[in-house]
Structures are given as C-alpha cells and as structure tokens.
Write an enzyme that holds these catalytic residues in place. Structure first.
Site, PDB file in Angstrom:
ATOM      1  N   CYS A 130       5.193 -23.485   0.516  1.00  0.00           N
ATOM      2  CA  CYS A 130       5.785 -22.284  -0.076  1.00  0.00           C
ATOM      3  C   CYS A 130       6.237 -21.350   0.530  1.00  0.00           C
ATOM      4  CB  CYS A 130       4.854 -21.742  -1.321  1.00  0.00           C
ATOM      5  SG  CYS A 130       3.496 -22.451  -2.627  1.00  0.00           S
ATOM      6  N   TYR A 181     -11.750 -39.254  -8.133  1.00  0.00           N
ATOM      7  CA  TYR A 181     -11.202 -37.698  -8.895  1.00  0.00           C
ATOM      8  C   TYR A 181      -8.910 -38.170  -8.129  1.00  0.00           C
ATOM      9  CZ  TYR A 181     -15.657 -37.042  -9.554  1.00  0.00           C
ATOM     10  OH  TYR A 181     -17.165 -37.017 -10.132  1.00  0.00           O
ATOM     11  N   TYR A 212      -4.472   6.005 -12.271  1.00  0.00           N
ATOM     12  CA  TYR A 212      -3.685   6.909 -11.920  1.00  0.00           C
ATOM     13  C   TYR A 212      -3.921   7.217 -11.174  1.00  0.00           C
ATOM     14  CZ  TYR A 212      -0.980  10.841 -12.884  1.00  0.00           C
ATOM     15  OH  TYR A 212      -0.053  11.609 -12.308  1.00  0.00           O
TER      16      TYR A 212
END
Lengths: 451, 451
Positions: free
Chosen positions: A42, A277, A423
C-alpha cells in the site's frame, strides 16, 4: 508440528510469526515467489511521489528477522503443486543457476497466495511502458520509467489508481486517470461523495476520464497512446490499476473447495481440507451487512486472518468475524474513508436505506486550521447504521474506526446522538460531525414515518 | 407554552434553541448574569497564548441571533428567587442606571446555572493579580495583566490549569503550575500516563510543583509571592484553576431536591419538581461504569442535556444516558484524552482491573511525520473495557470517541482485537495501536487466569 506457509504477504507472514508465538518447537517454512519480504504494498504510490524516500524503507522485515525466529523462508521459489493426500508441497527453486524441484512435508498448510493484478486482455498490454502496481519490483520499474517521460495514463480509479495517479502528478508528470465506471472509488464511495474527491483531484491538475474502459494501447516499441472510449490519450506510460483477482490455482489443485469469488474457508480460516488453512486476498469472507460472501483484499484483514489461522493451528480457538471492509486512502491532502454498505450497494441488494449527510468542521470553527469534513451515514429504516463515508483533510482513519465499532455493535443514529464525543476547541466541534450527520438521518427517518 | 431558562452557557442556550426547534409558538426567555452570550469557555486559554486571535472570535452567537429565533435574552440580570408554587422567577436588572426587580412566569423552567470556580479560602486571595479562568471577562483581565509582567503561578493542574499555564508560557511568561495532589490531570489520568505529559510540559519550560496545596498569597497592593508547601514562588500573577463547583443555590431555593454533588435530576433532566428541569454543570448524573452519581462538567454533556430537556418539555420522549466523561485537551503539541474509569478510580471503587499499555505510532513507522502514541486500556477481569487514556500529537480526540462507543457497547479486549481498523500507511498502522494495547491486556488476563 510442521507448518508450511505459501506466500509472504501480510497474511502469510503474520500466520508464520504467530504460530511461532504459540509454539516454540513448530517447524515453520514460508515459501514465496518474491525476493523482498514483508513490505507494505500500500505504500508503493507514496514512494513514487517522494513522500517516502525509498523502496527500501517500506520493507518492514528482512529474511534474517525470520531466521532469528526460527522461521525458514524460501524466497524466489515457485510452488507448482500441493499433493494434499500426501501432505506435501512441491516447488521449484534456483540454486546455483539451476532450477531444482523440491518438496516439503506439512502437518498444517497455510495457503496465502494473495491476489494478482487483473489485466484486461486489450491490445498493446505487453508494450514497453505498460506497468502494474503490485510488488515492490513494479514500483521500482515505474519510478525508473517515470524519470525521463512527460505523460502517464492510469487505468482504474480505485484507491491504488488514484493514489498512484496523484503521486505521479506530484512527481512531475501530466496524468490522466481513467475509469470504466461512471465515478471514481466505484466500490467504496457513492457517486455524490466520489464527486467531492474528483473535484479535488481535478483542482490538483489530475485529469479524470470516466465511464469508459481502456480500448487499446498503441505504440511501436513502447507505449505511445491509450484509447479510452472516444479519447485517444497520448502517453509515455500506462499503469494498469484495474483491480486484483484472488490467486486460487494452487488451492484448487490441492482439492480445496472454491467459493464464488475465491477459496472457501470457515470462520477458523480452514479450507474444505481440514489441515489446510487459507488466509489473505485469496479467500472469500462473509459481508457483515448482507450476509453474502465477498472479498476483503485489505492488509488489515490479512493480518487478522493470519492471527486467527495461527491460533487455531496452535490449538487455541479463534474466529474471523464477518467484514465491514473498512478502508482509508490518502490522496494529496485529502483522506477518504469508508466502512460498511454504500447507498449504491444497498440499492443493489434491495436494502431500503436513509442517509444522513453533512458538511461540518474538524475543529471549532474559530480555531485556526479547522478543516471541512464531509460525512455520509447510511442506515436502514429502523435507523441502524450500515455504512459510512468520510472525506476530510484530517482524522478520517480514526473516524472510520469509530464507525466500524458502531456498525458492528448495531448502533442506531438515534443512539449515536446520545453518545459521548470528546470536545476541546483545538481538536473537535462541540456537536460532533457524526452527531450532526445522525441528526440529519433521524430527521429523514421521522419524515419517512409520516409519509 | 412559556419556558424560562436561567443561564446562558452551552446547556441553557442549547435547551432554548431546541425548544424553538420543536415548538414555533413557545415563549422562551433566557435570563443570564453574563454580558457575552454563547462563547466557548474552553477556548479561553488558547486566546491567551495567541493561538486564537481574539476573545471576540470565540463568541459563537450574538444576542441578535437569539432574537431572530424569537428567544428573549435578558442579559446582566441576577435571578434572586424562584417561587416554584407560583411558577415564577424573580430577577434584578439594571435599566437606565437603576436596579429594578422584575419577575417572569413560566410553564416550564430550566435551571442551567452552571458551575462557579471553587476558590480555596486562603490568605491573599483578593489581592490584585489573582484571577480565575471561567468567563470571557476573566480571560480579558488575565490577558491585560499579563502584558507587563514576567511571572505567573497557576494553582491547579487539571486541563484548564495546564492549558492556561502552557499558553501563558508561550505568551512569554515564566510559569509554575502547582497541584495539591501528587500528579497532574489527577481526575482523568493515572499517574503513569500523567508523567508522560508532565515531562513534555517540563521540556517546554513549564515548572510543575506537585503534592502541595497553595498555602497563602502575599503582597502589598498586588500579588508578590505564592506560598505552596515549602516553596515561596515569586510571582506577578496567580491564576486559580482549582476546579468548579455546581451552582445549586437557586435550585435549592426553588425546592428542587439536591443530590450528593449537585441538583438531582431523572433521565429526562427533570428535577424533583415536575415542571422544573436542570441541565449542565449544576446537575449530577450517573456514572456508566460505577453506577454512582457523579458530575460531568463538560460542554458536550451540557449540549446533550440541553437537547434532552428541550425534547421532553416539547412532549417528545428523550433520555440522558449515564456518562463516561470523555475528555480531551490540547497542551502545546500534545493531545491528552481519557474516557471511562481510570485505574486509580477502579482501585478506589474496589473494581479489579487489568491494564493494557503500549507505545506505538500514529502512522506506518516508515511514513514521514508518524508520531508516538501512548495508550492505556483499563478492563475488568472478564476483559470488558472500562476506560482508556491516550496521549499523542494527533488523532487523540477521535480515538477517545472510538473507545467511548466501545465502552458503552460493552466491548471486550478480545473482541477489540477482532475488530476492523482502517489502514493506509500515511494514516495508520497495519496493526492499530488499540489492538496492540488490547493484546497486551489479553496477555495479562491470560496470565491472571493461570495464577
């Protein structure tokens, strides 16, 4: 216990390392085609644009790291058969310039053969200057080729195509990204959200051509033009970012059952053959929203699956959950994230949805540096959140994760409004953008009820 | 319907605006002591340091904005009585230099009297140069006084004290922040996490003195020294950031039942008198983890409560949920967030907990600009997450929100490991820091079981 892993992507290597974690004595062999191990595919676009300095720096582990863990890694090897009734993997490897056939026995086999770029069968695909973006070698070739040219055409406007297109533009090329479908990010974003990103890209000088597949690629020795719909694009390079297909040939040879899209596995990541697997881009998984089988070709999925397979092989019980396919991408200054169902996918699946959509800010409006944020929530007719798309210049990945938890725990828009969001003026709005989007959805849900 | 709101903080004004949203005809009156309306008190420290340009810019709405909505705001007025059996509020207001007593009738009353700074009764508290940090006027006075001095002492190392201390240092003063308790952020962070922030602050040149209350403040006409434990700190200014106490006097006068900490309300935000509601810093709420009553003096709580009260008064059913007290603070480049139970509070409440603690990165390790992130997860002996503390230079607020949802939905560490976290190298790690922290906690839980 002898464990063989085929493939050295995130899924295969995570599985190998985790088996070692649970079992000091296991004999673990990883067989891979690749020369470089454990790098982050990526990250390739960001090396092209110079954000990351070198291809070397995206390699996370060297073969020696695995050797130290007692994991035997066989590189540049081609597995050509799995003889499952003999628990044997047969492969070919070069030793001293000669190709040698070898085999290895296993108690457990993990197939992590990944995906291969899907290259549409168009004319000119084999010309010089046509590239794919999958391996670190692909990246190196693209960078070298890009050094002395002016123009590039990228075919495919998913994350990899757009990231690569933007980074090549940044590198100094004139770039056109083309897409067969009528919008960019066709899988993760709805058209309205995709348009926001498209405008940003166009503002950055990346040309986008939508709604046409690549017709042919022309040139003498090397690429000269790409024909896309009516347009003939003069170019020195074509990058095929036309998606990835699961590599299932070996699993098929072994006799593992294939599903509609890829290798079929149960929630333990076990194939139809109990001691085999399969993990990563070569398997299909369950979509948490639709309940249907789907693909999840993401690094994070690969890592989670690798861990689950390793645990089960080591005798610990572990399950892989249905997926929401959380994704995030950075293109220039913009971050694009999505999780769960899009409105488009909901319509295709016959799921009635209501959306909440807002443009808000990432911080208090008077705080210097606050940035616009676009959020779209998709919820069903009971208000339960099924999907979310987010575009902003900061905090998108973490917000996608917030929604991934909310969606997987069945949170409704109404419930979200009552939830706590932290906040402080330099960091957030007193009424969080998610709450604003949920209020918009609730308003529409209420109106729907009155109708 | 006549609605009177006492107080113009976030709770009172949100309630007033939301009643208007649901009821076009309601006669709404807001009575407030203050001159300035609808500003963000949390932003005051950042104006002092110059991050935000002016006090004017943190005023979100002008009185005219409310007038346009048909909300009558009476400013600089002192409510001196609530005659609840006559549904009447009595107040005093200056008109043409004269103090006039007035009264107003209500069908529903909303008490949003907020909190007042708690000022310990020490010698010298009334000297010139001693300030509190609550209202915009306080901020203006501090800024003016700070212009021609060299030193400041801030008493109290909670968020407001530390933010103010750091910003005054940035403004150019030599700053000492003192705290009675042996750590900074004594309510939201455990000592181990507080130490990370303390070291950062000390590195930035802010001096911290812990474990001693302020003894006395000395000076002739104005502050000259503050005595804190053994230390006599020479200073030109003392800022009392010693916490806030709920203002309950009026509610008490009205006959509303008081709880251990503040005004008692049910989940509709209704007091013991059915047509009197109370919201914001003057009420007590239920702690979601311990089930005990607690305070929640946060802007976001105030806004949520204001909405709940307004809905119920408008005849719509709405409930305020028990709180996790999510909080986040920015001090210089560092963001500090917390949600739910601390380990310290767990010990005080006799709740057995296990913690997961990691130092990781905010982005892929090879990505330029990735920053360290510290996460501490607190979970009970079944692995259920009860609290989280986060320190990093980015993404903290959003991560706190992710954990707020996870905690409120009862997510366990083991479940968190299986959850999806979005990944792209410029934006996140392939194994999210939360997953790493959860794995650490699971490891300890497993070991606990063996013991």
């Amino acid at each position: 216990m002898k464990v063989v892993v085929i493939g050295s992507g995130a899924a295969g290597l995570t599985a190998a390392s985790n088996i070692r974690k649970y079992d000091e004595k296991a004999e673990i062999t990883v067989i891979t085609r690749e020369e470089y191990l454990a790098y982050s595919p990526c990250a390739i676009p960001y090396v092209l644009g110079g954000e990351i300095k070198s291809f070397e720096s995206i390699i996370m582990h060297e073969p020696e790291d695995y050797k130290k863990k007692g994991i035997n890694v066989v590189r540049e090897a081609e597995v050509y058969d799995i003889v499952s009734h003999e628990n044997k993997v047969e492969y070919r490897v070069k030793e001293e310039e000669k190709e040698i056939n070898k085999s290895v026995q296993y108690d457990y086999l993990i197939i992590a053969t990944g995906g291969a770029p899907f290259i549409p069968p168009v004319e000119g695909i084999n010309l010089k200057g046509v590239f794919k973006v999958r391996t670190i070698e692909d990246g190196m070739k693209i960078r070298k080729w890009a050094e002395n040219i002016k123009n590039a055409v990228v075919i495919g406007a998913g994350a990899i195509g757009l990231e690569t297109g933007y980074e090549l533009k940044k590198f100094g090329l004139d770039v056109v990204v083309t897409e067969m479908l009528p919008q960019i990010f066709p899988r993760s974003l709805d058209p309205d959200m995709a348009l926001i990103v498209q405008k940003y890209l166009e503002g950055q000088g990346v040309k986008i051509v939508l709604g046409n597949p690549v017709g042919k690629i022309l040139g003498e020795e090397k690429v000269e033009t790409a024909v896309v719909g009516d347009e003939t694009l003069k170019t020195d390079m074509v990058i095929m970012a036309t998606g990835v297909r699961p590599q299932v040939k070996l699993a098929d040879k072994a006799g593992c059952k294939l599903g509609r899209w890829a290798v079929e596995v149960n929630e333990k990541m076990q194939t139809s053959i109990p001691n085999i697997y399969a993990v990563g881009d070569c398997v299909e998984v369950v979509d948490a929203i639709t309940g249907q089988n789907t693909l999840s070709p993401f690094g994070t999925t690969a890592v989670r699956q690798g861990k689950v397979a390793a645990k089960n092989i080591a005798g610990k019980d572990s399950k892989f959950n249905p997926v929401l396919n959380s994704s995030v991408s950075q293109i220039g200054a913009v971050e694009i994230g999505a999780v769960g169902l899009t409105e488009t996918a909901a319509n295709l699946n016959g799921i009635e949805v209501v959306t909440g959509k807002i443009k808000a800010l990432t911080r208090a409006r008077y705080y210097p540096g606050c940035k616009p944020i676009y959020i779209k929530l998709i919820c069903n007719s009971e208000g339960r959140i099924l999907g979310c798309q987010i575009i902003a210049k900061e905090t998108v990945a973490e917000r996608v994760d917030t929604m991934a938890i909310a969606i997987s725990k069945g949170v409704t828009c109404n419930e979200l409004i009552g939830m706590e969001f932290s906040y402080a003026p330099p960091l957030s709005m007193v009424v969080d953008p998610f709450v604003q989007a949920a209020e918009d959805a609730c308003e529409k849900l209420k109106n729907n009820t009155i109708e």
